[in-house]
Enzyme design. Structure first.
Site, mmCIF file in Angstrom:
data_model
loop_
_atom_site.group_PDB
_atom_site.id
_atom_site.type_symbol
_atom_site.label_atom_id
_atom_site.label_comp_id
_atom_site.label_asym_id
_atom_site.label_seq_id
_atom_site.Cartn_x
_atom_site.Cartn_y
_atom_site.Cartn_z
ATOM 1 N N GLN A 1 44.035 23.524 46.450
ATOM 2 C CA GLN A 1 45.112 22.352 46.114
ATOM 3 C C GLN A 1 45.399 21.602 47.160
ATOM 4 O OE1 GLN A 1 47.437 24.601 42.881
ATOM 5 N NE2 GLN A 1 47.846 22.156 41.807
ATOM 6 N N HIS B 1 43.052 28.897 39.615
ATOM 7 C CA HIS B 1 42.539 28.141 40.661
ATOM 8 C C HIS B 1 42.035 28.959 41.870
ATOM 9 C CE1 HIS B 1 44.539 23.763 39.548
ATOM 10 N NE2 HIS B 1 45.868 24.369 39.611
ATOM 11 N N CYS C 1 50.089 20.934 35.886
ATOM 12 C CA CYS C 1 49.253 20.702 37.503
ATOM 13 C C CYS C 1 49.241 20.356 38.086
ATOM 14 C CB CYS C 1 47.660 21.384 36.994
ATOM 15 S SG CYS C 1 46.826 21.818 38.256
ATOM 16 N N LEU C 2 49.350 20.190 39.491
ATOM 17 C CA LEU C 2 49.724 19.236 40.207
ATOM 18 C C LEU C 2 48.565 18.765 40.412
ATOM 19 C CD1 LEU C 2 52.027 20.841 42.839
ATOM 20 C CD2 LEU C 2 52.686 19.100 41.312
ATOM 21 N N GLY D 1 54.048 26.400 41.365
ATOM 22 C CA GLY D 1 52.861 27.673 41.863
ATOM 23 C C GLY D 1 51.989 26.823 42.431
ATOM 24 N N HIS E 1 47.948 30.976 36.192
ATOM 25 C CA HIS E 1 47.385 29.824 36.323
ATOM 26 C C HIS E 1 46.655 29.523 37.778
ATOM 27 C CE1 HIS E 1 48.098 25.281 35.871
ATOM 28 N NE2 HIS E 1 47.944 25.402 37.191
ATOM 29 N N GLU E 2 47.127 29.999 38.994
ATOM 30 C CA GLU E 2 47.640 30.218 39.999
ATOM 31 C C GLU E 2 46.309 30.501 40.640
ATOM 32 O OE1 GLU E 2 48.822 27.052 41.828
ATOM 33 O OE2 GLU E 2 50.332 26.868 40.364
HETATM 34 NI NI NI Z 1 47.817 23.604 39.098
#
Ligand code: NI
Length: 188
Positions: free
Chosen positions: A50, A141, A95-96, A45, A137-138
């Site tokens: 991000q 963000h 998380c990236l 995701g 989660h996304e």
């Molecule tokens: Ni994340």
């Protein structure tokens, strides 16, 4: 095109993404680039914040995951959670934007999400399992929220050293990234 991923403690991760009213060529190529960036980083995701863009777009691809339930790759514009199940489940998240950090986060097990697709058609999606998890989660963000914010204080204390290291610019990841204390895009 692979875009650099903004890592903690980049200020863009704490801002709110703006809604998209019209799908322009720019939005279409942003979506394509986000899919490519997510795949390159082995993510499931990615939210536009991000990659440093404050527009309300999320891409999700759990098609290769064992618990993906046959969900095809999805691009969601303006996603919002309109209903959440009362029952909650634990799941380990990463998380990236927080390379090297993982922890168990408690969230509702099912959510209903409304969103627009790239043709500006409106959808209502009832998600459970991994899809519900990734979407929550996304969407967080897009509102400037990170999974670490949802941990009990005790768990956050245990991650403190790792967070401090990231904050100071020690980043270990195998994809291009941007860190606020560093001047340009880097790959480790
Ligand atoms: Ni994340």
């Amino acid at each position: 095109m692979i875009l650099p991923i903004c890592v903690y403690n980049h200020p863009v991760l704490r801002k709110r993404a703006e809604p998209i009213e019209e799908v322009t060529d720019e939005i279409v190529s942003l979506a394509e680039n986000m899919f490519e960036t997510m795949a390159n980083a082995n993510g499931i995701g990615l939210a536009a914040n991000q990659v440093g863009v404050l527009r309300s777009i999320v891409v999700v691809d759990i098609s290769e995951m064992e618990d993906g339930d046959g969900t095809p790759p999805l691009c969601l514009l303006n996603p919002t959670i309109v209903a959440s199940s009362p029952d909650e489940v634990e799941y380990e998240e990463g998380c990236l934007s927080l390379p090297g950090l993982r922890d168990v986060v408690v969230r509702p097990s099912a959510v209903t999400v409304e969103y627009d697709d790239l043709d500006m058609r409106h959808h209502r999606l009832d998600a459970t399992g991994l899809l519900a998890r990734v979407l929550q989660h996304e969407i967080d963000h897009l509102n400037g929220v990170l999974f670490i914010d949802r941990l009990p204080a005790m768990r956050r204390v245990m991650l403190k050293n790792k967070l401090k290291k990231l904050e100071r610019g020690t980043v270990e990841c195998n994809y291009p990234f941007v860190h606020p204390l560093r001047s340009k895009v880097e790959t480790t």
